[in-house]
Design a protein around this motif. Structure first.
Motif, PDB file in Angstrom:
ATOM      1  N   ARG A 143       8.285  45.656  68.462  1.00 42.38           N
ATOM      2  CA  ARG A 143       7.154  46.304  69.128  1.00 42.38           C
ATOM      3  C   ARG A 143       6.709  47.504  68.305  1.00 42.38           C
ATOM      4  N   LEU A 144       5.463  47.450  67.864  1.00 42.00           N
ATOM      5  CA  LEU A 144       4.937  48.428  66.929  1.00 42.00           C
ATOM      6  C   LEU A 144       3.635  49.018  67.471  1.00 42.00           C
ATOM      7  N   VAL A 145       3.239  50.141  66.907  1.00 44.65           N
ATOM      8  CA  VAL A 145       1.995  50.812  67.286  1.00 44.65           C
ATOM      9  C   VAL A 145       1.173  51.055  66.037  1.00 44.65           C
ATOM     10  N   VAL A 146      -0.129  50.802  66.136  1.00 47.54           N
ATOM     11  CA  VAL A 146      -1.055  51.114  65.048  1.00 47.54           C
ATOM     12  C   VAL A 146      -2.147  52.021  65.590  1.00 47.54           C
ATOM     13  N   SER A 147      -2.416  53.096  64.882  1.00 44.44           N
ATOM     14  CA  SER A 147      -3.498  54.018  65.202  1.00 44.44           C
ATOM     15  C   SER A 147      -4.535  53.936  64.093  1.00 44.44           C
ATOM     16  N   LEU A 148      -5.759  53.563  64.445  1.00 42.87           N
ATOM     17  CA  LEU A 148      -6.856  53.445  63.480  1.00 42.87           C
ATOM     18  C   LEU A 148      -8.001  54.326  63.956  1.00 42.87           C
ATOM     19  N   GLY A 149      -8.469  55.222  63.095  1.00 41.59           N
ATOM     20  CA  GLY A 149      -9.586  56.089  63.471  1.00 41.59           C
ATOM     21  C   GLY A 149      -9.207  57.565  63.484  1.00 41.59           C
ATOM     22  N   PHE A 150      -8.469  58.002  62.477  1.00 43.11           N
ATOM     23  CA  PHE A 150      -8.061  59.406  62.392  1.00 43.11           C
ATOM     24  C   PHE A 150      -9.305  60.301  62.367  1.00 43.11           C
ATOM     25  N   GLY A 151      -9.374  61.220  63.318  1.00 45.23           N
ATOM     26  CA  GLY A 151     -10.484  62.159  63.365  1.00 45.23           C
ATOM     27  C   GLY A 151     -11.500  61.891  64.456  1.00 45.23           C
ATOM     28  N   VAL A 152     -11.513  60.683  65.016  1.00 46.58           N
ATOM     29  CA  VAL A 152     -12.568  60.364  65.976  1.00 46.58           C
ATOM     30  C   VAL A 152     -12.362  61.069  67.319  1.00 46.58           C
ATOM     31  N   ASP A 153     -11.169  61.554  67.596  1.00 43.26           N
ATOM     32  CA  ASP A 153     -10.897  62.190  68.891  1.00 43.26           C
ATOM     33  C   ASP A 153     -11.158  63.694  68.882  1.00 43.26           C
ATOM     34  N   ALA A 154     -11.726  64.201  67.802  1.00 47.84           N
ATOM     35  CA  ALA A 154     -11.985  65.641  67.731  1.00 47.84           C
ATOM     36  C   ALA A 154     -12.904  66.080  68.862  1.00 47.84           C
ATOM     37  N   HIS A 155     -13.879  65.226  69.242  1.00 46.92           N
ATOM     38  CA  HIS A 155     -14.803  65.604  70.315  1.00 46.92           C
ATOM     39  C   HIS A 155     -14.146  65.552  71.680  1.00 46.92           C
ATOM     40  N   HIS A 156     -12.900  65.038  71.750  1.00 51.23           N
ATOM     41  CA  HIS A 156     -12.125  65.065  72.996  1.00 51.23           C
ATOM     42  C   HIS A 156     -11.077  66.181  72.984  1.00 51.23           C
ATOM     43  N   GLY A 157     -11.187  67.068  72.005  1.00 43.72           N
ATOM     44  CA  GLY A 157     -10.304  68.227  71.971  1.00 43.72           C
ATOM     45  C   GLY A 157      -8.985  68.025  71.249  1.00 43.72           C
ATOM     46  N   VAL A 158      -8.837  66.906  70.553  1.00 42.69           N
ATOM     47  CA  VAL A 158      -7.593  66.648  69.823  1.00 42.69           C
ATOM     48  C   VAL A 158      -7.588  67.427  68.512  1.00 42.69           C
ATOM     49  N   SER A 159      -6.507  68.159  68.259  1.00 43.80           N
ATOM     50  CA  SER A 159      -6.325  68.843  66.980  1.00 43.80           C
ATOM     51  C   SER A 159      -5.646  67.892  66.014  1.00 43.80           C
ATOM     52  N   HIS A 160      -6.349  67.514  64.961  1.00 40.97           N
ATOM     53  CA  HIS A 160      -5.764  66.546  64.038  1.00 40.97           C
ATOM     54  C   HIS A 160      -4.751  67.181  63.091  1.00 40.97           C
ATOM     55  N   GLY A 161      -4.721  68.517  63.069  1.00 41.53           N
ATOM     56  CA  GLY A 161      -3.603  69.180  62.413  1.00 41.53           C
ATOM     57  C   GLY A 161      -2.318  68.915  63.176  1.00 41.53           C
ATOM     58  N   LEU A 162      -2.405  68.934  64.517  1.00 39.53           N
ATOM     59  CA  LEU A 162      -1.238  68.605  65.333  1.00 39.53           C
ATOM     60  C   LEU A 162      -0.899  67.119  65.250  1.00 39.53           C
ATOM     61  N   VAL A 163      -1.917  66.270  65.101  1.00 39.96           N
ATOM     62  CA  VAL A 163      -1.645  64.841  64.893  1.00 39.96           C
ATOM     63  C   VAL A 163      -0.786  64.658  63.646  1.00 39.96           C
ATOM     64  N   LEU A 164      -1.136  65.345  62.576  1.00 43.56           N
ATOM     65  CA  LEU A 164      -0.356  65.242  61.340  1.00 43.56           C
ATOM     66  C   LEU A 164       1.057  65.786  61.540  1.00 43.56           C
ATOM     67  N   GLU A 165       1.173  66.865  62.305  1.00 48.38           N
ATOM     68  CA  GLU A 165       2.508  67.412  62.596  1.00 48.38           C
ATOM     69  C   GLU A 165       3.339  66.392  63.369  1.00 48.38           C
ATOM     70  N   ASN A 166       2.710  65.704  64.330  1.00 46.06           N
ATOM     71  CA  ASN A 166       3.421  64.690  65.110  1.00 46.06           C
ATOM     72  C   ASN A 166       3.833  63.505  64.244  1.00 46.06           C
ATOM     73  N   ILE A 167       2.957  63.099  63.341  1.00 45.72           N
ATOM     74  CA  ILE A 167       3.298  61.994  62.438  1.00 45.72           C
ATOM     75  C   ILE A 167       4.484  62.377  61.566  1.00 45.72           C
ATOM     76  N   ALA A 168       4.500  63.619  61.088  1.00 46.43           N
ATOM     77  CA  ALA A 168       5.624  64.085  60.272  1.00 46.43           C
ATOM     78  C   ALA A 168       6.928  64.045  61.065  1.00 46.43           C
ATOM     79  N   ALA A 169       6.865  64.443  62.349  1.00 45.80           N
ATOM     80  CA  ALA A 169       8.063  64.412  63.196  1.00 45.80           C
ATOM     81  C   ALA A 169       8.524  62.974  63.425  1.00 45.80           C
ATOM     82  N   LEU A 170       7.581  62.061  63.631  1.00 45.74           N
ATOM     83  CA  LEU A 170       7.941  60.646  63.784  1.00 45.74           C
ATOM     84  C   LEU A 170       8.551  60.108  62.496  1.00 45.74           C
ATOM     85  N   ASP A 171       8.036  60.567  61.373  1.00 50.34           N
ATOM     86  CA  ASP A 171       8.602  60.160  60.079  1.00 50.34           C
ATOM     87  C   ASP A 171      10.037  60.658  59.955  1.00 50.34           C
TER      88      ASP A 171
END
Length: 322
Positions: free
Chosen positions: A171-199
């Motif tokens: 069971r895997l997850v794919v996220s496509l569309g980095f940056g599109v959620d900025a208008h919903h208040g998502v900080s993509h700097g935090l997205v990158l931090e979360n990806i690093a933690a998952l790594d």
């Protein structure tokens, strides 16, 4: 351990014979899974499609239901509304000679969505599931300053996380569309931090692009254009943005009146597929236990709001240096 010249996501799916590719967050999310689904199909695998639906599925005839909360949608499925992404996709698949069934999950809480997934996995004897998010909401832990719209995404994650391992060994997850959620208040700097933690946890499987020069990239562009033409009153902003990025567009590219007044930032990062192990992602969600016993999507929303009210300090937006 895989070699650099191989793709970790497809390496994990190499032995799978029957794969379910499912949109996690409703709407047109299943379209974001098309590049992966089509690639698997072209490799000779049996691929099934599903999507957590925003459509009024209660209007479907009784014979459309595979099980409670999961319907079988074909190009001719009758539903008296124009907004029906699952049927629109089924029609596009049929036009191109692909298997043209798309399964639609009712927009509900974790328990009924899990039961629906279980019925689907058992029906087709699925080896692997790829859960796809158009955007990055699915990567939010819960303590960020902005979560976007996580209700449906994390309902899907929680539902699959609790399915017995023997029903879906991979069971895997794919996220496509980095940056599109900025208008919903998502900080993509935090997205990158979360990806690093998952790594760091061993749950990140790397990223790869969807070039328009590939067969799958070209078909994705065609599918999105078909969907925009057939849902002109409510086209997908997310997939429209991803498609613009795959075409090589950049900056404030306006492709629908729905974004009038907003400044878009279409860029090549939107065409990247970030891949993860679902269970590793689920373990990092801070409120997954709060939504476990929900039956209605509004219960999921309430549980997330209650969790957010208890957070002493949210992680502030993280600026990406420029």
């Amino acid at each position: 351990m895989t070699a650099l010249h191989t793709n970790p996501l497809f390496s994990r799916l190499e032995s799978a014979e029957r794969v379910l590719v499912a949109g996690a967050g409703g709407g047109f999310d299943v379209y974001a899974g098309l590049p992966v689904a089509l690639s698997l199909h072209h490799q000779g695998k049996e691929v099934h499609l599903a999507n957590l639906s925003f459509s009024a599925l209660e209007g479907l005839p009784l014979d459309a239901w595979l099980a409670p909360d999961v319907a079988v949608v074909t190009p001719t499925t009758s539903l008296h509304q124009t907004y029906f992404p699952e049927r629109t996709l089924a029609q596009w698949l049929d036009l191109h000679g692909y298997p043209s069934t798309v399964h639609a999950f009712a927009r509900a809480g974790v328990q009924p969505v899990r039961a629906a997934y279980t019925a689907l996995l058992e029906q087709y004897d699925i080896d692997a599931v790829v859960l796809v998010d158009g955007g990055t909401d699915i990567l939010m832990r819960g303590d960020e300053s902005g979560l976007g719209t996580p209700e449906e995404d994390l309902t899907s994650v929680a539902a699959l996380h609790g399915v017995p391992r023997e029903l879906a060994p991979e069971r895997l997850v794919v996220s496509l569309g980095f940056g599109v959620d900025a208008h919903h208040g998502v900080s993509h700097g935090l997205v990158l931090e979360n990806i690093a933690a998952l790594d760091a946890d061993g749950a990140y499987l790397g990223a790869f692009s969807v070039p328009r020069t590939t067969r799958e990239g070209a078909l994705f562009l065609d599918a999105v254009a078909h969907a925009q033409a057939h849902t002109a009153d409510h086209p997908s902003i997310v997939n429209g943005s991803i498609a613009a990025a795959v075409r090589g567009d950049f900056g404030n590219v306006q492709f629908t009146s729905r974004t009038r007044g907003s400044e878009l930032f279409i860029n090549p990062l939107m065409s990247l597929c970030f891949a993860f192990e679902l269970d590793g992602l689920a373990r990092r969600c801070l409120y997954l236990d709060r939504i476990e016993h929900t039956h209605l999507i509004r219960q999921v929303s309430s549980a997330i709001e209650a969790f957010r009210d208890e957070i002493v300090r949210q992680r502030p937006p993280r600026r990406i240096p420029h």
